[in-house]
Enzyme design. Structure first.
Site, mmCIF file in Angstrom:
data_model
loop_
_atom_site.group_PDB
_atom_site.id
_atom_site.type_symbol
_atom_site.label_atom_id
_atom_site.label_comp_id
_atom_site.label_asym_id
_atom_site.label_seq_id
_atom_site.Cartn_x
_atom_site.Cartn_y
_atom_site.Cartn_z
ATOM 1 N N GLY A 1 -3.942 -14.526 12.317
ATOM 2 C CA GLY A 1 -4.981 -14.013 11.442
ATOM 3 C C GLY A 1 -6.018 -15.076 11.165
ATOM 4 N N ARG A 2 -5.676 -16.003 10.260
ATOM 5 C CA ARG A 2 -6.651 -17.018 9.848
ATOM 6 C C ARG A 2 -7.150 -17.864 11.017
ATOM 7 N NH1 ARG A 2 -3.230 -20.116 5.953
ATOM 8 N NH2 ARG A 2 -1.636 -19.223 7.310
ATOM 9 N N TYR B 1 0.832 -1.207 0.000
ATOM 10 C CA TYR B 1 0.000 0.000 0.000
ATOM 11 C C TYR B 1 0.875 1.269 0.000
ATOM 12 C CZ TYR B 1 -3.883 -3.215 0.734
ATOM 13 O OH TYR B 1 -4.799 -4.223 0.587
HETATM 14 C C1 LIG Z 1 -9.100 -12.665 5.272
HETATM 15 C C2 LIG Z 1 -7.829 -11.909 5.541
HETATM 16 C C3 LIG Z 1 -7.862 -10.508 5.621
HETATM 17 C C4 LIG Z 1 -6.693 -9.792 5.890
HETATM 18 N N1 LIG Z 1 -6.733 -8.406 6.043
HETATM 19 C C5 LIG Z 1 -5.607 -7.728 6.382
HETATM 20 C C6 LIG Z 1 -5.640 -6.329 6.668
HETATM 21 O O1 LIG Z 1 -6.692 -5.657 6.648
HETATM 22 N N2 LIG Z 1 -4.458 -5.719 6.964
HETATM 23 C C7 LIG Z 1 -3.276 -6.401 7.015
HETATM 24 O O2 LIG Z 1 -2.224 -5.809 7.303
HETATM 25 N N3 LIG Z 1 -3.243 -7.742 6.778
HETATM 26 C C8 LIG Z 1 -4.352 -8.403 6.492
HETATM 27 N N4 LIG Z 1 -4.300 -9.783 6.323
HETATM 28 C C9 LIG Z 1 -3.036 -10.502 6.589
HETATM 29 C C10 LIG Z 1 -3.016 -11.036 8.031
HETATM 30 O O3 LIG Z 1 -2.985 -9.972 8.973
HETATM 31 C C11 LIG Z 1 -1.803 -11.937 8.302
HETATM 32 O O4 LIG Z 1 -0.618 -11.181 8.151
HETATM 33 C C12 LIG Z 1 -1.733 -13.148 7.368
HETATM 34 O O5 LIG Z 1 -3.013 -13.743 7.210
HETATM 35 C C13 LIG Z 1 -0.761 -14.202 7.902
HETATM 36 O O6 LIG Z 1 -1.148 -14.606 9.190
HETATM 37 P P1 LIG Z 1 -1.976 -15.977 9.454
HETATM 38 O O7 LIG Z 1 -1.176 -17.088 8.863
HETATM 39 O O8 LIG Z 1 -2.074 -16.069 10.947
HETATM 40 O O9 LIG Z 1 -3.299 -15.822 8.804
HETATM 41 C C14 LIG Z 1 -5.466 -10.492 6.046
HETATM 42 C C15 LIG Z 1 -5.457 -11.890 5.939
HETATM 43 C C16 LIG Z 1 -6.609 -12.597 5.703
HETATM 44 C C17 LIG Z 1 -6.553 -14.106 5.646
#
Ligand SMILES: Cc1cc2nc3c(=O)[nH]c(=O)nc-3n(C[C@H](O)[C@H](O)[C@H](O)COP(=O)(O)O)c2cc1C
Length: 395
Positions: free
Chosen positions: A318-319, A174
């Site tokens: 996150g997930r 971004y």
């Molecule tokens: C559905 C979804 C929406 C996300 N929205 C954002 C967001 O708004 N801002 C951001 O920095 N990362 C966003 N991410 C990235 C997550 O914050 C995170 O960095 C990424 O999913 C890896 O972590 P995880 O393996 O625990 O999911 C998003 C990820 C997912 C799956």
């Protein structure tokens, strides 16, 4: 079993988290067309508050030109404050701290989302990913000043709404990242040039947000910074650039760093001979100056312990927080056997996942959500970029 991630954590400014687990920002795409908070979002966060020490709420745009997708939250107007107050209250249930992520999408938008306006960026350079990216218009010096001021105004609104902090979204390609990247920033004025000059926009945004905190916060208020450590385009940000950026952040007023990766154990995507985890390199460079949040493929309690062992102070999920809203509560109750590591499409209403979010989880994110209906459910980001990091193909 006593886990290190259950220990409290106190930031230098005095904000204390009851444990070291953080809900990572996961956008729900469920705000109204004008960016106002919806009841769906309140329900989603309400179901996930109370266990984790801190929630980083989904990203909100600070100015209309910064909108990056439909259903995106807005913090661009004082009219947004009333809804954002409800969101902050929902997140703060039972002592969880609530931070809101704020941004400008820059060239990662298009003229449909911007209602006919061309996207803007540091320079008029089209993104490599996704392939159908539109060419942005280079911001004028006056527009840059306006955006920097908008970050300050957004911070004032977050304070008024009752949040415990804001996180600058400097990751996932971004606008903040676009100014630092030699790919998207080809400017010849003071906002472009060598690596130090390309940090100028981030420094100005940090100064603007910190000034708002100094002026308006009547309580300790966090300022976080999320970054992506590498780009894969050439020219593009390399790890060495990010370590220099980390040095800058180390000397800045930010309260913490948050590194966006699909796997917390990731090593360099560009230099395959570099086997040291990126998080360890960043931790070494920080040398204790700022706390660090690690994120990426954390599911089990042991995964969280392993991320702390890399040298991070906090662990974000996150997930897994989408799949398992009660993760911390279940661990505290010695009920680990019931932790959900898969997501059933039939349970998404029960899990308070908004319908708009359900649709995109079943679409662009299907292969990484561990759906019970997915025969390849073991698929993982491993040492590759995750969706949302900015390298994705068409979403
Ligand atoms: C559905 C979804 C929406 C996300 N929205 C954002 C967001 O708004 N801002 C951001 O920095 N990362 C966003 N991410 C990235 C997550 O914050 C995170 O960095 C990424 O999913 C890896 O972590 P995880 O393996 O625990 O999911 C998003 C990820 C997912 C799956």
């Amino acid at each position: 079993m006593s886990y290190q991630f259950m220990e409290p954590f106190t930031f230098k400014n005095g904000v204390t988290l009851k444990n070291r687990m953080v809900m990572a920002p996961t956008t729900t795409m469920s705000s109204f067309y004008d960016g106002q908070v919806t009841n769906d979002e309140i329900a989603f966060y309400g179901a996930r508050a109370g266990g984790v020490g801190m929630i980083v709420g989904e990203v909100a745009n600070v100015i209309a030109s910064g909108k990056g997708f439909e259903g995106e939250l807005s913090i661009a107007s004082d009219d947004d404050i009333a809804g954002l107050s409800r969101l902050a209250s929902a997140m703060k249930a039972n002592g969880t701290k609530a931070v809101l992520q704020i941004f400008h999408a820059g060239r990662k938008s298009n003229d449909r989302i911007l209602r006919g306006q061309q996207p803007v960026s540091a320079s008029a350079v089209k993104a490599v990913f996704p392939e159908d990216s539109q060419e942005p218009r280079a911001l004028t010096a006056a527009e840059i000043d306006e955006i920097i001021a908008a970050f300050g105004d957004a911070t004032r609104r977050a304070i008024a709404a009752g949040f415990d902090g804001v996180e600058l979204h400097g990751a996932n390609t971004y606008l903040l990242q676009q100014f630092f990247s030699p790919n998207s920033n080809r400017r010849t004025d003071k906002w472009g040039g060598d690596r130090d000059a390309r940090m100028g926009f981030a420094k100005a945004v940090i100064a603007s947000t910190q000034a708002a905190i100094d002026q308006f916060a009547d309580r300790p208020f966090l300022l976080g910074y999320r970054l992506s450590p590498e780009e894969i385009e050439t020219p593009g940000i390399r790890l060495d650039d990010s370590l220099a950026f980390v040095d800058m952040l180390g000397e800045s007023p930010v309260d913490y760093l948050h590194v966006s990766m699909g796997s917390a154990h990731r090593t360099s995507l560009n230099d395959k001979s570099d086997h040291m985890p990126i998080l360890t390199q960043i931790k070494d460079r920080l040398a204790g100056r700022k706390p660090l949040i690690g994120v990426g493929s954390v599911e089990t309690p042991q995964d969280a312990e392993d991320v702390l062992a890399l040298g991070t102070d906090l662990v974000a999920m996150g997930r897994e927080m989408i799949r398992e809203p009660q993760w911390v509560e279940k661990v505290l109750d010695h009920d680990e056997a019931s932790l959900r590591y898969q997501l059933s499409p039939s349970e998404m209403d029960e899990l308070r996942i908004p319908r708009a979010m359900q649709a995109y989880l079943k679409g662009a994110f299907y292969s990484v959500m561990h759906f019970t209906t997915d025969p390849n459910t073991a698929a993982d980001y491993q040492n590759a970029a995750a969706p949302m990091e900015g390298f994705e193909k068409k979403m």
